[in-house]
Design a protein around this motif. Structure first.
Motif, PDB file in Angstrom:
ATOM      1  N   ARG A 134       0.836  -1.207   0.000  1.00 28.90           N
ATOM      2  CA  ARG A 134       0.000   0.000   0.000  1.00 28.90           C
ATOM      3  C   ARG A 134       0.867   1.253   0.000  1.00 28.90           C
ATOM      4  O   ARG A 134       0.580   2.221  -0.689  1.00 28.90           O
ATOM      5  CB  ARG A 134      -0.939   0.017   1.202  1.00 28.90           C
ATOM      6  CG  ARG A 134      -1.917  -1.146   1.305  1.00 28.90           C
ATOM      7  CD  ARG A 134      -2.839  -1.278   0.137  1.00 28.90           C
ATOM      8  NE  ARG A 134      -3.954  -2.159   0.166  1.00 28.90           N
ATOM      9  CZ  ARG A 134      -4.183  -3.250   0.854  1.00 28.90           C
ATOM     10  NH1 ARG A 134      -3.357  -3.674   1.757  1.00 28.90           N
ATOM     11  NH2 ARG A 134      -5.280  -3.955   0.691  1.00 28.90           N
ATOM     12  N   GLU A 135       1.958   1.239   0.796  1.00 31.50           N
ATOM     13  CA  GLU A 135       2.861   2.390   0.810  1.00 31.50           C
ATOM     14  C   GLU A 135       3.499   2.588  -0.556  1.00 31.50           C
ATOM     15  O   GLU A 135       3.638   3.712  -1.031  1.00 31.50           O
ATOM     16  CB  GLU A 135       3.966   2.237   1.865  1.00 31.50           C
ATOM     17  CG  GLU A 135       3.528   2.595   3.250  1.00 31.50           C
ATOM     18  CD  GLU A 135       2.731   1.495   3.897  1.00 31.50           C
ATOM     19  OE1 GLU A 135       2.681   0.370   3.354  1.00 31.50           O
ATOM     20  OE2 GLU A 135       2.110   1.752   4.929  1.00 31.50           O
ATOM     21  N   ALA A 136       3.858   1.492  -1.205  1.00 33.83           N
ATOM     22  CA  ALA A 136       4.457   1.583  -2.540  1.00 33.83           C
ATOM     23  C   ALA A 136       3.450   2.176  -3.529  1.00 33.83           C
ATOM     24  O   ALA A 136       3.816   2.999  -4.382  1.00 33.83           O
ATOM     25  CB  ALA A 136       4.929   0.205  -3.003  1.00 33.83           C
ATOM     26  N   GLU A 137       2.196   1.776  -3.418  1.00 33.60           N
ATOM     27  CA  GLU A 137       1.162   2.303  -4.309  1.00 33.60           C
ATOM     28  C   GLU A 137       0.962   3.805  -4.078  1.00 33.60           C
ATOM     29  O   GLU A 137       0.876   4.592  -5.030  1.00 33.60           O
ATOM     30  CB  GLU A 137      -0.143   1.545  -4.086  1.00 33.60           C
ATOM     31  CG  GLU A 137      -1.235   1.931  -5.032  1.00 33.60           C
ATOM     32  CD  GLU A 137      -2.525   1.151  -4.798  1.00 33.60           C
ATOM     33  OE1 GLU A 137      -3.519   1.513  -5.441  1.00 33.60           O
ATOM     34  OE2 GLU A 137      -2.554   0.199  -3.988  1.00 33.60           O
ATOM     35  N   LEU A 138       0.919   4.218  -2.815  1.00 29.07           N
ATOM     36  CA  LEU A 138       0.756   5.633  -2.502  1.00 29.07           C
ATOM     37  C   LEU A 138       1.967   6.434  -2.978  1.00 29.07           C
ATOM     38  O   LEU A 138       1.821   7.521  -3.540  1.00 29.07           O
ATOM     39  CB  LEU A 138       0.531   5.832  -1.004  1.00 29.07           C
ATOM     40  CG  LEU A 138       0.315   7.263  -0.528  1.00 29.07           C
ATOM     41  CD1 LEU A 138      -0.868   7.917  -1.242  1.00 29.07           C
ATOM     42  CD2 LEU A 138       0.124   7.289   0.979  1.00 29.07           C
ATOM     43  N   GLN A 139       3.145   5.892  -2.787  1.00 27.12           N
ATOM     44  CA  GLN A 139       4.351   6.584  -3.249  1.00 27.12           C
ATOM     45  C   GLN A 139       4.330   6.735  -4.767  1.00 27.12           C
ATOM     46  O   GLN A 139       4.708   7.784  -5.297  1.00 27.12           O
ATOM     47  CB  GLN A 139       5.614   5.853  -2.816  1.00 27.12           C
ATOM     48  CG  GLN A 139       6.864   6.619  -3.196  1.00 27.12           C
ATOM     49  CD  GLN A 139       8.120   6.033  -2.587  1.00 27.12           C
ATOM     50  OE1 GLN A 139       8.072   5.067  -1.830  1.00 27.12           O
ATOM     51  NE2 GLN A 139       9.234   6.618  -2.898  1.00 27.12           N
ATOM     52  N   GLN A 140       3.858   5.736  -5.473  1.00 27.82           N
ATOM     53  CA  GLN A 140       3.759   5.829  -6.932  1.00 27.82           C
ATOM     54  C   GLN A 140       2.767   6.921  -7.340  1.00 27.82           C
ATOM     55  O   GLN A 140       3.018   7.676  -8.282  1.00 27.82           O
ATOM     56  CB  GLN A 140       3.364   4.488  -7.538  1.00 27.82           C
ATOM     57  CG  GLN A 140       3.326   4.486  -9.048  1.00 27.82           C
ATOM     58  CD  GLN A 140       4.667   4.830  -9.674  1.00 27.82           C
ATOM     59  OE1 GLN A 140       5.713   4.418  -9.202  1.00 27.82           O
ATOM     60  NE2 GLN A 140       4.637   5.605 -10.737  1.00 27.82           N
ATOM     61  N   LEU A 141       1.657   7.031  -6.618  1.00 31.35           N
ATOM     62  CA  LEU A 141       0.707   8.112  -6.892  1.00 31.35           C
ATOM     63  C   LEU A 141       1.371   9.471  -6.681  1.00 31.35           C
ATOM     64  O   LEU A 141       1.158  10.402  -7.460  1.00 31.35           O
ATOM     65  CB  LEU A 141      -0.523   8.000  -5.993  1.00 31.35           C
ATOM     66  CG  LEU A 141      -1.473   6.851  -6.256  1.00 31.35           C
ATOM     67  CD1 LEU A 141      -2.586   6.835  -5.213  1.00 31.35           C
ATOM     68  CD2 LEU A 141      -2.046   6.908  -7.654  1.00 31.35           C
ATOM     69  N   GLU A 142       2.163   9.582  -5.638  1.00 30.60           N
ATOM     70  CA  GLU A 142       2.884  10.822  -5.355  1.00 30.60           C
ATOM     71  C   GLU A 142       3.861  11.140  -6.485  1.00 30.60           C
ATOM     72  O   GLU A 142       3.933  12.270  -6.956  1.00 30.60           O
ATOM     73  CB  GLU A 142       3.625  10.722  -4.015  1.00 30.60           C
ATOM     74  CG  GLU A 142       4.586  11.851  -3.736  1.00 30.60           C
ATOM     75  CD  GLU A 142       3.930  13.191  -3.458  1.00 30.60           C
ATOM     76  OE1 GLU A 142       4.671  14.193  -3.406  1.00 30.60           O
ATOM     77  OE2 GLU A 142       2.704  13.280  -3.298  1.00 30.60           O
ATOM     78  N   VAL A 143       4.612  10.146  -6.936  1.00 27.36           N
ATOM     79  CA  VAL A 143       5.583  10.355  -8.008  1.00 27.36           C
ATOM     80  C   VAL A 143       4.880  10.821  -9.277  1.00 27.36           C
ATOM     81  O   VAL A 143       5.334  11.738  -9.959  1.00 27.36           O
ATOM     82  CB  VAL A 143       6.397   9.067  -8.265  1.00 27.36           C
ATOM     83  CG1 VAL A 143       7.176   9.136  -9.562  1.00 27.36           C
ATOM     84  CG2 VAL A 143       7.326   8.801  -7.083  1.00 27.36           C
ATOM     85  N   GLU A 144       3.754  10.194  -9.584  1.00 26.47           N
ATOM     86  CA  GLU A 144       3.010  10.568 -10.785  1.00 26.47           C
ATOM     87  C   GLU A 144       2.415  11.970 -10.663  1.00 26.47           C
ATOM     88  O   GLU A 144       2.300  12.681 -11.654  1.00 26.47           O
ATOM     89  CB  GLU A 144       1.898   9.545 -11.059  1.00 26.47           C
ATOM     90  CG  GLU A 144       2.429   8.199 -11.476  1.00 26.47           C
ATOM     91  CD  GLU A 144       1.374   7.103 -11.485  1.00 26.47           C
ATOM     92  OE1 GLU A 144       0.187   7.396 -11.210  1.00 26.47           O
ATOM     93  OE2 GLU A 144       1.740   5.946 -11.752  1.00 26.47           O
ATOM     94  N   ASP A 145       2.056  12.378  -9.450  1.00 23.06           N
ATOM     95  CA  ASP A 145       1.422  13.669  -9.231  1.00 23.06           C
ATOM     96  C   ASP A 145       2.439  14.797  -9.042  1.00 23.06           C
ATOM     97  O   ASP A 145       2.157  15.937  -9.380  1.00 23.06           O
ATOM     98  CB  ASP A 145       0.518  13.583  -7.992  1.00 23.06           C
ATOM     99  CG  ASP A 145      -0.368  14.795  -7.829  1.00 23.06           C
ATOM    100  OD1 ASP A 145      -1.268  14.967  -8.666  1.00 23.06           O
ATOM    101  OD2 ASP A 145      -0.144  15.567  -6.875  1.00 23.06           O
ATOM    102  N   ALA A 146       3.607  14.450  -8.502  1.00 23.53           N
ATOM    103  CA  ALA A 146       4.613  15.469  -8.147  1.00 23.53           C
ATOM    104  C   ALA A 146       5.334  15.997  -9.381  1.00 23.53           C
ATOM    105  O   ALA A 146       5.509  15.300 -10.365  1.00 23.53           O
ATOM    106  CB  ALA A 146       5.624  14.874  -7.167  1.00 23.53           C
ATOM    107  N   ARG A 147       5.740  17.223  -9.252  1.00 24.87           N
ATOM    108  CA  ARG A 147       6.627  17.803 -10.267  1.00 24.87           C
ATOM    109  C   ARG A 147       8.003  17.839  -9.617  1.00 24.87           C
ATOM    110  O   ARG A 147       8.299  18.734  -8.841  1.00 24.87           O
ATOM    111  CB  ARG A 147       6.153  19.195 -10.654  1.00 24.87           C
ATOM    112  CG  ARG A 147       4.844  19.142 -11.410  1.00 24.87           C
ATOM    113  CD  ARG A 147       4.251  20.517 -11.602  1.00 24.87           C
ATOM    114  NE  ARG A 147       3.027  20.467 -12.345  1.00 24.87           N
ATOM    115  CZ  ARG A 147       1.849  20.117 -11.858  1.00 24.87           C
ATOM    116  NH1 ARG A 147       1.757  19.751 -10.607  1.00 24.87           N
ATOM    117  NH2 ARG A 147       0.777  20.119 -12.600  1.00 24.87           N
ATOM    118  N   GLY A 148       8.809  16.854  -9.906  1.00 25.81           N
ATOM    119  CA  GLY A 148      10.097  16.724  -9.237  1.00 25.81           C
ATOM    120  C   GLY A 148      10.032  15.592  -8.229  1.00 25.81           C
ATOM    121  O   GLY A 148       9.191  14.704  -8.319  1.00 25.81           O
TER     122      GLY A 148
END
Length: 166
Positions: A134-148
């Motif tokens: 679940r943490e990996a999935e949330l981190q992936q969402l963050e990476v996709e959403d983040a600029r940088g």
């Protein structure tokens, strides 16, 4: 809130809800129980943005809970952002399991208030909320959403920002 974050939260809530039903006889958590609501927690920016969007106006001018507990706790020890609470808060109280891949060890934990019942090590794997994927999935969402690079935001800092004390 992004559609992807909303879908992630629904999946987490379904899994956590099913486990809460499964362990209903041992769970003592309820309104005002805030022993797990501690300072020092942070969230990814994608979750901070959802809290800003969903709770910002309601917290303007509010005072944070005293240091040591989560700033978002109200005077009654209830969560002031419950519908927008972050992932880390959605699984508290449940039997949790995670793997330390380096040490090749499984860890399990539960809130001490919910410790009555079968020992955690005797529970089947599916009777615990598994944290890592679940943490990996949330981190992936963050990476996709983040600029940088992904960014984390301390919950207390976020509260102070929303309350206008920043």
């Amino acid at each position: 809130m992004t559609d992807d974050l909303a879908a992630f939260r629904r999946r987490v809530d379904r899994a956590a809800g099913a486990l809460a039903e499964r362990h209903a006889d041992r769970l003592r958590c309820g309104l005002g129980c805030a022993d797990c609501c501690r300072d020092g927690l942070s969230v990814f920016e994608i979750e901070a943005a959802a809290i800003r969007a969903g709770c910002g106006e309601a917290l303007r001018g509010a005072a944070p809970h005293p240091a040591g507990a989560c700033a978002f706790l109200g005077p009654d020890r209830a969560c002031r952002i419950y519908p927008q609470r972050p992932y880390v808060c959605r699984t508290q109280g449940l039997p949790l399991r995670w793997l330390d891949h380096e040490a090749r060890v499984e860890h399990r934990d539960i809130c001490p208030l919910n410790d009555a019942g079968p020992p955690l090590e005797t529970l089947p794997r599916d009777a615990c909320f598994e944290l890592g994927p679940r943490e990996a999935e949330l981190q992936q969402l963050e990476v996709e959403d983040a600029r940088g690079a992904p960014r984390r935001v301390a919950l207390r800092d976020l509260f102070l920002e929303l309350a206008g004390e920043d």
